[in-house]
Design an enzyme around this catalytic site. Structure first.
Site, PDB file in Angstrom:
ATOM      1  N   LYS A 142       0.917  -1.123  -0.054  1.00  0.00           N
ATOM      2  CA  LYS A 142      -0.150  -0.046  -0.117  1.00  0.00           C
ATOM      3  C   LYS A 142       0.677   1.296   0.152  1.00  0.00           C
ATOM      4  CE  LYS A 142      -3.971  -1.923   2.625  1.00  0.00           C
ATOM      5  NZ  LYS A 142      -4.935  -1.824   1.631  1.00  0.00           N
TER       6      LYS A 142
ATOM      7  N   ARG B 266      -9.921 -11.587   1.784  1.00  0.00           N
ATOM      8  CA  ARG B 266     -10.918 -12.951   1.133  1.00  0.00           C
ATOM      9  C   ARG B 266     -10.269 -14.161   1.081  1.00  0.00           C
ATOM     10  NH1 ARG B 266     -11.466  -9.313  -4.136  1.00  0.00           N
ATOM     11  NH2 ARG B 266     -11.122  -7.900  -2.476  1.00  0.00           N
TER      12      ARG B 266
HETATM   13  N1  BES Z   1      -8.155  -4.275   4.367  1.00  0.00           N
HETATM   14  C1  BES Z   1      -8.254  -3.523   3.287  1.00  0.00           C
HETATM   15  C2  BES Z   1      -9.468  -2.866   2.892  1.00  0.00           C
HETATM   16  C3  BES Z   1      -9.767  -1.466   3.682  1.00  0.00           C
HETATM   17  C4  BES Z   1      -9.412  -0.296   2.951  1.00  0.00           C
HETATM   18  C5  BES Z   1     -10.120  -1.350   4.967  1.00  0.00           C
HETATM   19  C6  BES Z   1      -9.682   0.778   3.521  1.00  0.00           C
HETATM   20  C7  BES Z   1     -10.675  -0.153   5.460  1.00  0.00           C
HETATM   21  C8  BES Z   1     -10.335   0.876   4.924  1.00  0.00           C
HETATM   22  C9  BES Z   1      -8.096  -4.505   2.192  1.00  0.00           C
HETATM   23  O1  BES Z   1      -7.390  -5.799   2.526  1.00  0.00           O
HETATM   24  C10 BES Z   1      -7.740  -4.359   1.020  1.00  0.00           C
HETATM   25  O2  BES Z   1      -6.761  -3.995   0.772  1.00  0.00           O
HETATM   26  N2  BES Z   1      -8.653  -4.370  -0.400  1.00  0.00           N
HETATM   27  C11 BES Z   1      -8.229  -4.004  -1.688  1.00  0.00           C
HETATM   28  C12 BES Z   1      -8.585  -5.009  -2.467  1.00  0.00           C
HETATM   29  C13 BES Z   1      -8.196  -5.029  -4.057  1.00  0.00           C
HETATM   30  C14 BES Z   1      -6.726  -4.964  -3.958  1.00  0.00           C
HETATM   31  C15 BES Z   1      -8.938  -5.844  -4.869  1.00  0.00           C
HETATM   32  C16 BES Z   1      -8.883  -2.589  -1.852  1.00  0.00           C
HETATM   33  O3  BES Z   1      -9.909  -2.416  -1.339  1.00  0.00           O
HETATM   34  O4  BES Z   1      -8.382  -1.850  -2.574  1.00  0.00           O
HETATM   35 MN    MN Z   2      -5.405  -5.403   1.865  1.00  0.00          MN
END
Ligand code: BES
Ligand code: MN
Ligand code: ZN
Length: 500
Positions: free
Chosen positions: A269, A343
């Site tokens: 990230k 997931r």
């Molecule tokens: N933990 C994150 C989702 C999240 C984002 C929670 C902001 C709280 C605040 C999750 O694991 C994630 O990174 N999801 C990605 C998925 C994508 C790579 C398909 C996302 O939401 O960008």
């Molecule tokens: Mn994630």
């Protein structure tokens, strides 16, 4: 400690009196001293009782308490449980700032009368307990301390049921506060093993049975997707199982996403999106707290919490984009993006939970997607379920507890976005559009015939600013909702899920 007592205002005391008032000129308090006090404030034009209006009076004659905090509720007919919860929370936080040790809350008798009186009383107690929690308890310089004692002053007729409701609210909201504390812990203080131990200690204290699975057992259980996520971290994964009641009937099984820190993995990230990723275990915290709340309430229903705890980091041993891993149940998963880790761990946990417990109903709770935050904002959770009545029951529970949710679809044709040329499914959808939905569809692929619902709490699990009855940070979203739902209607198509 929160208690319910029949109203009495005469005693001279350093405890603050938190007086909630509606906007109308009607006589909302029977006590003539309070009426005179409110009358004066209104005549002086300083205070009308409008929503969120506040006035602090020092040493008002006749009333007793040296400090009276008037707090407006707005028009009486608009004073729903959530506005009472918020008013009580704000008033309590004001008394904290004023360095009080104790406070009494009084609400207009009209708000506590009639059929919704008990719901109003419950909401006031909830706002009081939740608002009294502080996040700066460990700081050397604290802005304020929690009040040691809160008394809710009610009409005589409500004192009896009030005492029972106060005990229940302490059980439920106390559990919610545990969830907040766990989520607020910094990631360096909650690697999976340590967090598991902390949760297990509270769980056992509440009377839950605890099972703990370490890495070797997870390998034996063939949780290849969960293990793939954990591989990038120096901290070993743990799967925690909490059980309440004896499963003579199929239990309700709750599954919570427990990523103690989500760096994204090799798909690291960036800057701002890394902030607050210690809260990526808020689903796990909500599930654990719900089980603890159920135990404290003595809920007559068998319940299981399944809590996978991992850290999503990057290292020489981390999973890579393009890797293919085999999840529980033999499905091969192509890793399109290592940041879609929630997931992966939920897929294994859901598949195993269904096999092991034959649940009457299966509900997962997860900070799953940023897309859900884009869709619904930071204060509303997404509810997904192929079973309409299950989804509706959860939405109604959220409406009662003030934890806002919105129904989201599971369109069959969107499954094509999860197709992989090499494996059975891909964790990264082929389009960014509808990201909350495609994530839910991924989970659905690992659930069989069991009625299932998914709550995406990525928005409301965490807040930057403090609100009426919650400091900045973790909110404990979902705990009251799930307990309200579990205490309410029986579930399952045939078996009612009750414990006998
Ligand atoms: N933990 C994150 C989702 C999240 C984002 C929670 C902001 C709280 C605040 C999750 O694991 C994630 O990174 N999801 C990605 C998925 C994508 C790579 C398909 C996302 O939401 O960008
Ligand atoms: Mn994630
Ligand atoms: Zn995540």
């Amino acid at each position: 400690m929160i208690t319910v007592e029949p109203a009495a205002f005469g005693r001279k005391t350093d405890d603050a009196l938190l007086l909630l008032c509606c906007e109308e000129e009607r006589e909302l308090y029977r006590d003539p001293r309070l009426l005179r006090l409110l009358g004066r404030a209104r005549t002086l034009g300083e205070f009308r009782g409008r929503r969120d209006e506040e006035l602090v009076l020092y040493d008002p004659p006749e009333v007793g308490p040296r400090r009276v905090i008037l707090r407006g509720l707005g028009r009486a007919e608009a004073a729903d449980p959530e506005s009472l919860r918020q008013a009580a929370g704000r008033a309590v936080r004001r008394a904290q700032q004023m360095k009080r040790r104790a406070a009494a809350i009084a609400a207009p008798e009209e708000a506590l009368a009639g059929a919704s009186g008990e719901a109003a009383l419950q909401a006031l107690l909830e706002g009081g307990v939740l608002g009294n929690h502080r996040v700066d308890r460990e700081r050397a310089e604290r802005e304020a301390e929690p009040l040691a004692r809160i008394r809710l002053l009610v009409p005589e007729a409500l004192a009896g049921p009030g005492r029972r409701i106060a005990r229940e609210v302490e059980a439920v909201c106390g559990a919610q506060l545990l969830a907040r504390d766990w989520v607020n812990l910094p990631a360096n203080e909650k690697p999976p093993a340590r967090l598991a131990a902390r949760i297990a200690r509270e769980a056992r204290r509440a009377g839950l049975a605890v099972e703990r699975y370490g890495e070797a057992e997870l390998r034996r259980l063939k949780m290849g997707a969960l293990l793939a996520v954990a591989r990038g971290s120096a901290a070993r994964p743990v799967l925690l199982v909490l059980r309440h009641g004896r499963p003579r009937r199929p239990p309700a099984v709750l599954v919570g996403k427990g990523v103690v820190f989500d760096a994204g993995g090799i798909n690291l990230k960036t800057g701002e999106s890394l902030a607050d990723m210690k809260a990526d275990m808020a689903g796990a915290a909500a599930v654990a707290a719900t089980l603890i709340g159920a135990a404290r309430l003595g809920l007559e229903r068998s319940l299981v919490g399944v809590i996978p705890l991992v850290e999503n980091m990057l290292s020489g041993s981390a999973m890579r984009p393009g890797d293919i891993v085999t999840g529980r149940g033999g499905k091969r998963i192509e890793i399109g993006n290592t940041d879609a880790e929630g997931r992966l761990i939920l897929a294994d946990a859901l598949a195993w939970a269904e096999e092991r417990f034959s649940p009457a109903v299966l509900v997962d709770v997860a900070t799953l997607t940023g897309a859900c935050v884009v869709a619904l904002g930071e204060r509303i959770a997404g509810v997904f379920s192929p079973q309409e009545d299950l989804g509706r029951a959860l939405l109604e529970a959220g409406r009662r507890t003030g934890e806002r949710c919105w129904p989201m679809p599971l369109p069959e044709d969107y499954r094509e976005f999860l197709k992989s040329h090499l494996a059975d499914i891909r964790n990264l959808p082929s389009t960014r559009a509808g990201g909350a939905i495609t994530a839910a569809l991924f989970l659905q692929a690992f659930v069989g015939r069991t009625p299932w619902a998914h709550l995406d709490i990525a928005g409301p699990a965490f807040q930057k600013q403090e609100s009426a009855f919650c400091g900045p940070g973790a909110t404990g979203f979902g705990v009251r909702l799930l307990l309200d739902w579990l205490r309410g209607e029986p579930f399952g198509p045939k078996g009612d899920g009750r414990d006998g």
